[in-house]
Write a protein that holds these residues in place. Structure first.
Motif, PDB file in Angstrom:
ATOM      1  N   MET A  33     -71.421  10.795 134.152  1.00 31.81           N
ATOM      2  CA  MET A  33     -69.965  11.133 134.110  1.00 31.81           C
ATOM      3  C   MET A  33     -69.758  12.230 134.208  1.00 31.81           C
ATOM      4  O   MET A  33     -70.269  12.910 132.918  1.00 31.81           O
ATOM      5  N   ARG A  34     -69.035  13.113 134.705  1.00 28.50           N
ATOM      6  CA  ARG A  34     -68.867  14.894 134.797  1.00 28.50           C
ATOM      7  C   ARG A  34     -67.519  14.762 133.691  1.00 28.50           C
ATOM      8  O   ARG A  34     -66.515  13.824 133.937  1.00 28.50           O
ATOM      9  N   ASN A  35     -66.974  15.340 133.169  1.00 32.19           N
ATOM     10  CA  ASN A  35     -65.968  15.798 132.575  1.00 32.19           C
ATOM     11  C   ASN A  35     -65.204  15.918 133.305  1.00 32.19           C
ATOM     12  O   ASN A  35     -65.373  17.059 133.947  1.00 32.19           O
ATOM     13  N   ARG A  36     -63.955  15.516 133.334  1.00 35.37           N
ATOM     14  CA  ARG A  36     -63.013  16.296 134.456  1.00 35.37           C
ATOM     15  C   ARG A  36     -61.500  17.009 133.705  1.00 35.37           C
ATOM     16  O   ARG A  36     -60.314  16.959 134.523  1.00 35.37           O
ATOM     17  N   ASN A  37     -62.459  17.008 132.074  1.00 31.11           N
ATOM     18  CA  ASN A  37     -60.991  17.924 131.005  1.00 31.11           C
ATOM     19  C   ASN A  37     -61.267  19.526 132.136  1.00 31.11           C
ATOM     20  O   ASN A  37     -61.954  19.978 132.278  1.00 31.11           O
ATOM     21  N   VAL A  38     -60.242  20.241 132.388  1.00 32.12           N
ATOM     22  CA  VAL A  38     -60.413  21.543 132.888  1.00 32.12           C
ATOM     23  C   VAL A  38     -59.319  22.180 131.860  1.00 32.12           C
ATOM     24  O   VAL A  38     -58.115  22.345 131.528  1.00 32.12           O
ATOM     25  N   THR A  39     -59.790  23.512 131.689  1.00 29.77           N
ATOM     26  CA  THR A  39     -59.445  24.636 131.466  1.00 29.77           C
ATOM     27  C   THR A  39     -57.537  25.276 131.985  1.00 29.77           C
ATOM     28  O   THR A  39     -58.469  26.012 132.807  1.00 29.77           O
ATOM     29  N   LEU A  40     -56.423  24.898 131.564  1.00 30.85           N
ATOM     30  CA  LEU A  40     -56.033  25.466 132.412  1.00 30.85           C
ATOM     31  C   LEU A  40     -55.624  27.050 132.127  1.00 30.85           C
ATOM     32  O   LEU A  40     -55.856  27.460 131.470  1.00 30.85           O
ATOM     33  N   GLY A  41     -55.346  27.796 133.833  1.00 30.00           N
ATOM     34  CA  GLY A  41     -55.162  28.811 133.880  1.00 30.00           C
ATOM     35  C   GLY A  41     -53.896  29.678 133.602  1.00 30.00           C
ATOM     36  O   GLY A  41     -53.065  29.296 133.175  1.00 30.00           O
ATOM     37  N   VAL A  42     -53.365  31.055 132.743  1.00 28.82           N
ATOM     38  CA  VAL A  42     -52.705  31.167 133.104  1.00 28.82           C
ATOM     39  C   VAL A  42     -51.283  30.692 134.773  1.00 28.82           C
ATOM     40  O   VAL A  42     -50.946  30.501 133.880  1.00 28.82           O
ATOM     41  N   PHE A  43     -51.911  31.320 135.178  1.00 25.02           N
ATOM     42  CA  PHE A  43     -51.433  31.219 136.625  1.00 25.02           C
ATOM     43  C   PHE A  43     -51.639  29.381 136.938  1.00 25.02           C
ATOM     44  O   PHE A  43     -50.023  29.501 137.281  1.00 25.02           O
ATOM     45  N   ASP A  44     -51.596  28.996 136.515  1.00 23.05           N
ATOM     46  CA  ASP A  44     -51.898  27.306 136.693  1.00 23.05           C
ATOM     47  C   ASP A  44     -50.571  26.796 135.635  1.00 23.05           C
ATOM     48  O   ASP A  44     -49.788  25.833 135.882  1.00 23.05           O
ATOM     49  N   ALA A  45     -51.158  27.567 134.451  1.00 23.76           N
ATOM     50  CA  ALA A  45     -49.347  26.933 133.283  1.00 23.76           C
ATOM     51  C   ALA A  45     -48.026  27.400 133.828  1.00 23.76           C
ATOM     52  O   ALA A  45     -47.352  26.382 133.775  1.00 23.76           O
ATOM     53  N   GLN A  46     -48.217  28.720 134.695  1.00 25.65           N
ATOM     54  CA  GLN A  46     -46.931  29.088 135.136  1.00 25.65           C
ATOM     55  C   GLN A  46     -46.546  28.026 135.936  1.00 25.65           C
ATOM     56  O   GLN A  46     -44.944  27.671 136.073  1.00 25.65           O
ATOM     57  N   ARG A  47     -47.561  27.925 136.693  1.00 26.66           N
ATOM     58  CA  ARG A  47     -46.517  27.192 138.147  1.00 26.66           C
ATOM     59  C   ARG A  47     -46.163  25.911 137.248  1.00 26.66           C
ATOM     60  O   ARG A  47     -45.224  24.893 137.760  1.00 26.66           O
ATOM     61  N   ILE A  48     -46.884  25.170 136.767  1.00 28.56           N
ATOM     62  CA  ILE A  48     -46.747  23.757 136.080  1.00 28.56           C
ATOM     63  C   ILE A  48     -45.038  23.816 135.241  1.00 28.56           C
ATOM     64  O   ILE A  48     -44.214  22.915 135.873  1.00 28.56           O
ATOM     65  N   VAL A  49     -44.661  25.076 134.160  1.00 31.73           N
ATOM     66  CA  VAL A  49     -43.744  25.272 134.458  1.00 31.73           C
ATOM     67  C   VAL A  49     -43.057  25.706 135.252  1.00 31.73           C
ATOM     68  O   VAL A  49     -41.434  24.526 135.141  1.00 31.73           O
ATOM     69  N   GLU A  50     -42.983  26.393 135.832  1.00 32.84           N
ATOM     70  CA  GLU A  50     -41.685  26.469 137.592  1.00 32.84           C
ATOM     71  C   GLU A  50     -42.004  25.268 137.610  1.00 32.84           C
ATOM     72  O   GLU A  50     -40.221  24.842 137.920  1.00 32.84           O
ATOM     73  N   ARG A  51     -42.357  24.422 138.006  1.00 31.57           N
ATOM     74  CA  ARG A  51     -41.918  23.028 139.150  1.00 31.57           C
ATOM     75  C   ARG A  51     -41.451  21.724 137.922  1.00 31.57           C
ATOM     76  O   ARG A  51     -41.042  21.071 138.359  1.00 31.57           O
ATOM     77  N   HIS A  52     -42.167  21.931 136.987  1.00 33.96           N
ATOM     78  CA  HIS A  52     -41.668  20.857 136.196  1.00 33.96           C
ATOM     79  C   HIS A  52     -40.564  21.053 134.825  1.00 33.96           C
ATOM     80  O   HIS A  52     -39.798  20.234 134.219  1.00 33.96           O
ATOM     81  N   TYR A  53     -39.844  22.005 134.821  1.00 34.64           N
ATOM     82  CA  TYR A  53     -39.198  23.006 133.607  1.00 34.64           C
ATOM     83  C   TYR A  53     -37.459  21.778 133.859  1.00 34.64           C
ATOM     84  O   TYR A  53     -37.420  21.360 132.749  1.00 34.64           O
ATOM     85  N   GLU A  54     -36.521  22.156 135.157  1.00 32.16           N
ATOM     86  CA  GLU A  54     -35.909  21.163 135.109  1.00 32.16           C
ATOM     87  C   GLU A  54     -35.929  19.859 134.776  1.00 32.16           C
ATOM     88  O   GLU A  54     -34.335  19.051 134.269  1.00 32.16           O
ATOM     89  N   ASP A  55     -37.069  19.186 135.303  1.00 35.17           N
ATOM     90  CA  ASP A  55     -37.441  17.228 134.812  1.00 35.17           C
ATOM     91  C   ASP A  55     -37.122  17.147 133.535  1.00 35.17           C
ATOM     92  O   ASP A  55     -36.443  16.625 133.308  1.00 35.17           O
ATOM     93  N   VAL A  56     -37.901  18.336 132.318  1.00 37.57           N
ATOM     94  CA  VAL A  56     -38.289  18.342 131.708  1.00 37.57           C
ATOM     95  C   VAL A  56     -37.214  18.424 130.471  1.00 37.57           C
ATOM     96  O   VAL A  56     -36.725  17.599 129.617  1.00 37.57           O
ATOM     97  N   LEU A  57     -36.496  19.614 130.973  1.00 39.44           N
ATOM     98  CA  LEU A  57     -34.834  19.652 130.903  1.00 39.44           C
ATOM     99  C   LEU A  57     -34.060  18.502 130.599  1.00 39.44           C
ATOM    100  O   LEU A  57     -33.326  18.229 129.752  1.00 39.44           O
ATOM    101  N   ALA A  58     -34.023  18.267 131.639  1.00 37.61           N
ATOM    102  CA  ALA A  58     -32.843  16.862 132.330  1.00 37.61           C
ATOM    103  C   ALA A  58     -33.234  16.015 131.279  1.00 37.61           C
ATOM    104  O   ALA A  58     -32.957  15.024 130.312  1.00 37.61           O
ATOM    105  N   TYR A  59     -34.546  15.663 130.498  1.00 34.66           N
ATOM    106  CA  TYR A  59     -35.407  14.423 130.248  1.00 34.66           C
ATOM    107  C   TYR A  59     -34.984  14.405 128.487  1.00 34.66           C
ATOM    108  O   TYR A  59     -33.880  13.401 127.913  1.00 34.66           O
TER     109      TYR A  59
END
Length: 169
Positions: free
Chosen positions: A1-27
């Motif tokens: 079985m192939r390992n599905r873990n991946v390393t996030l790049g800077v741009f991927d991490a930045q996109r995730i922060v931009e997309r989910h920051y308000e949800d995490v802050l509200a929580y």
């Protein structure tokens, strides 16, 4: 079985922060032991997410992992000030969030729920997580999550029906 873990790049991490920051802050605003700690806890959530990026599983939703981290940080913060987690009301100066559109009576009904039931409803309906993802965030089985949701929704329906016609439904 192939390992599905991946390393996030800077741009991927930045996109995730931009997309989910308000949800995490509200929580964090709703679960932090003191309101002033919410922004720090949200930022710490993203720091830990980025630090653990090498073990990020691409099959999961980033929001589920972020909320799991936020939940643990809020619980740790509550323990450090020797208080239990409490529902924190957002003031008018706070940025609007999806839950702000609820009628006032729903807010009071939700505030009267058991903390686990309230969190289950929040994760499932406010944050839009599936039952399995919400269960993972809370550290319970899917069966337990379904039971929490069923019990909480029955209480909400009953309370709203009672408030609307003045008698128990």
């Amino acid at each position: 079985m192939r390992n599905r873990n991946v390393t996030l790049g800077v741009f991927d991490a930045q996109r995730i922060v931009e997309r989910h920051y308000e949800d995490v802050l509200a929580y964090c605003r709703r679960h932090a032991p003191v309101r002033d700690a919410a922004e720090d806890l949200a930022q710490e959530t993203f720091l830990r997410f980025v630090r653990s990026a090498e073990s990020y599983d691409e099959r999961g939703k980033p929001l589920a992992l972020l909320l799991t981290i936020a939940r643990n940080l809020c619980a740790d913060a509550s323990r450090s000030v020797a208080r239990t987690p409490q529902f924190v009301e957002m003031d008018d100066a706070a940025e609007p969030h999806a839950c702000d559109a609820y009628p006032v009576e729903l807010d009071s009904v939700l505030a009267g729920l058991d903390p686990d039931e309230r969190e289950a409803i929040e994760l499932r309906f406010d944050q839009g997580l599936g039952v399995a993802e919400a269960a993972r965030v809370m550290g319970v089985s899917r069966f337990s999550m379904n039971r929490l949701l069923k019990r909480a929704l029955a209480q909400v329906r009953g309370a709203l029906a009672f408030e609307s016609d003045g008698r128990r439904a």
